[in-house]
Design an enzyme around this catalytic site. Structure first.
Site, short mmCIF file in Angstrom:
data_model
loop_
_atom_site.label_atom_id
_atom_site.label_comp_id
_atom_site.label_asym_id
_atom_site.label_seq_id
_atom_site.Cartn_x
_atom_site.Cartn_y
_atom_site.Cartn_z
N LYS A 1 -2.75 -9.81 0.16
CA LYS A 1 -2.37 -9.86 -1.26
C LYS A 1 -2.11 -11.30 -1.71
O LYS A 1 -2.32 -11.62 -2.88
CB LYS A 1 -1.16 -8.98 -1.53
N LYS B 1 -7.42 1.42 -4.54
CA LYS B 1 -7.32 1.64 -5.98
C LYS B 1 -7.53 0.35 -6.75
O LYS B 1 -7.80 0.38 -7.95
CB LYS B 1 -6.03 2.36 -6.40
N LYS C 1 -11.51 -0.54 3.63
CA LYS C 1 -10.73 0.59 3.11
C LYS C 1 -11.05 0.86 1.63
O LYS C 1 -11.23 -0.08 0.86
CB LYS C 1 -9.25 0.22 3.28
P1 TYM Z 1 -0.20 2.90 -1.58
O1 TYM Z 1 0.25 3.24 -2.95
O2 TYM Z 1 -1.04 1.70 -1.39
O3 TYM Z 1 -0.96 4.11 -0.95
C1 TYM Z 1 -0.40 5.40 -0.93
C2 TYM Z 1 -0.77 6.14 0.33
O4 TYM Z 1 -2.19 6.27 0.41
C3 TYM Z 1 -2.64 5.81 1.69
N1 TYM Z 1 -3.99 5.23 1.52
C4 TYM Z 1 -5.07 5.62 2.21
N2 TYM Z 1 -5.23 6.55 3.17
C5 TYM Z 1 -6.49 6.71 3.66
N3 TYM Z 1 -7.55 6.00 3.26
C6 TYM Z 1 -7.43 5.06 2.29
N4 TYM Z 1 -8.49 4.38 1.90
C7 TYM Z 1 -6.14 4.83 1.74
N5 TYM Z 1 -5.66 3.99 0.78
C8 TYM Z 1 -4.35 4.25 0.67
C9 TYM Z 1 -1.62 4.77 2.09
O5 TYM Z 1 -1.61 4.57 3.49
C10 TYM Z 1 -0.34 5.39 1.61
O6 TYM Z 1 0.14 6.34 2.55
N6 TYM Z 1 3.78 0.81 0.41
C11 TYM Z 1 3.19 2.08 0.15
C12 TYM Z 1 4.07 2.95 -0.74
C13 TYM Z 1 5.45 3.12 -0.21
C14 TYM Z 1 5.83 3.89 0.91
C15 TYM Z 1 7.24 3.76 1.01
C16 TYM Z 1 5.12 4.66 1.84
C17 TYM Z 1 6.57 2.57 -0.74
N7 TYM Z 1 7.64 2.97 0.00
C18 TYM Z 1 7.95 4.38 2.03
C19 TYM Z 1 5.85 5.29 2.85
C20 TYM Z 1 7.25 5.14 2.94
C21 TYM Z 1 1.88 1.84 -0.55
O7 TYM Z 1 1.64 0.82 -1.09
O8 TYM Z 1 1.05 2.85 -0.61
#
Ligand code: TYM
Length: 331
Positions: A113, A198, A195
């Protein structure tokens, strides 16, 4: 016996993709009967990159509606907005004092990032995993269902829990990532070794949960495949393997079964079938999300009940932490 606790969250930072659905939300639904579940909208994480305020507010509600439309039951799990529970920020501060700059600056996501947002490498971006650790540890979560890309962050939450417990005495449950096979790493349709994200600039690379049936089918038609014409999962066929993973996750079948189904058929038929399988599932989710979004009072009620439930648990943990570190809390 008390139920074990599950914690997870998604950032309202863009249109969710089928990766977010398969890697996270879909798995959360399966856990809501057996565990005590807390699922948040991580809006505090989202502002570590620039967000339009009105859009952030709108996306927050859209995400909660999506959670429910995907099958999360607000009676069973606490659905809430991270910033509505002040203990997340408060515990982050305490954990900051045991987190090392070195370990945070080595995080893969921070490095990625920082490169992508070189004009805005703010402290929040670096502190992101500490806030995430606070999220998880406040609820004494045992398991954190996430996609493979979040594994490193859950590991730092583990490290911080262990470090704190060693220094101040047993306080936190040490959490484990729960990364289920199949949907853990859904890849880009245009660069299948990367990957699906979004925030990808190429809209054909990601299938969004908001895409209509035509868009879904068109994107799969354009998906990059590999040389040859056999529908088979293999290391040297990342494009086809990714499509097979997506197909199986949406159809609930094994890769072997899917390979058999497409024996003798070309990539064209296969890609159409993947698109249809995805559209068949996300179509009804979209309709339900739309219906829920027309009832803002209901969503507000869900979020306030969820925040209250989360607050009760979070307050208990934070008070314990404050006692352990020696913060005066009155006589
Ligand atoms: P975020 O918003 O980037 O993504 C949300 C969830 O989606 C999963 N994910 C994927 N899984 C499979 N293939 C993909 N291409 C893919 N892209 C995203 C991510 O692994 C995630 O599970 N930091 C976290 C949000 C968060 C969080 C937490 C998660 C904040 N606090 C506490 C767990 C526990 C995040 O940015 O996810």
């Amino acid at each position: 016996m008390e139920k074990k606790v599950i914690y997870s969250a998604v950032q309202p930072s863009g249109n969710l993709t089928i990766g977010n659905y398969l890697g996270a939300i879909r798995n959360w639904v399966k856990m809501q009967d057996e565990y005590d579940c807390y699922y948040a909208v991580a809006n505090m994480h989202a502002i570590t990159v620039k967000q339009d305020p009105a859009e952030l507010r709108r996306r927050t509600l859209e995400l909660v509606a999506l959670y429910i439309a995907c099958g999360l039951d607000p009676e069973k799990c606490a659905l809430y907005v991270q910033s509505n529970v002040p203990q997340h920020a408060e515990l982050t501060w305490v954990l900051n004092t045991i987190a090392y700059v070195g370990e945070l600056s080595r995080m893969t996501q921070f490095k990625d990032k920082s490169q992508k947002h070189a004009e805005n490498i703010n402290m929040g971006l670096m502190d992101y995993p500490v806030l995430m650790a606070a999220d998880i540890l406040l609820y004494q979560a045992q398991y954190v269902p996430v996609g493979a890309d979040q594994k490193q962050h859950v590991e730092i939450a583990r490290d911080l829990a262990i470090r704190f417990n060693n220094r101040f005495g047993e306080t936190f449950t040490v959490p484990e990532p729960l990364i289920l096979k199949g949907g853990a790493k859904i890849c880009s349709l245009q660069e299948p070794t990367k990957k699906m994200s979004k925030s990808d600039e190429n809209v054909n690379a990601s299938v969004y949960l908001t895409d209509d049936r035509d868009a879904v089918i068109r994107k799969f038609k354009r998906a990059v495949t590999d040389s040859g014409n056999e529908v088979r999962a293999a290391e040297d066929k990342p494009g086809v393997t990714n499509l097979l993973n997506i197909y199986c996750a949406f159809k609930g079948c094994t890769v072997e079964e899917a390979e058999k189904e497409f024996e003798g058929k070309g990539y064209g038929d296969f890609k159409l079938a993947v698109g249809e399988a995805v559209a068949d599932v996300i179509g009804p989710v979209q309709a339900e999300q739309k219906r829920l979004l027309s009832d803002k009072a209901y969503l507000a009620g869900v979020l306030s009940a969820g925040a209250e439930r989360a607050y009760k648990t979070a307050r208990r943990t934070l008070s314990k932490v404050y006692r352990k570190v020696g913060f005066y809390q009155g006589e």
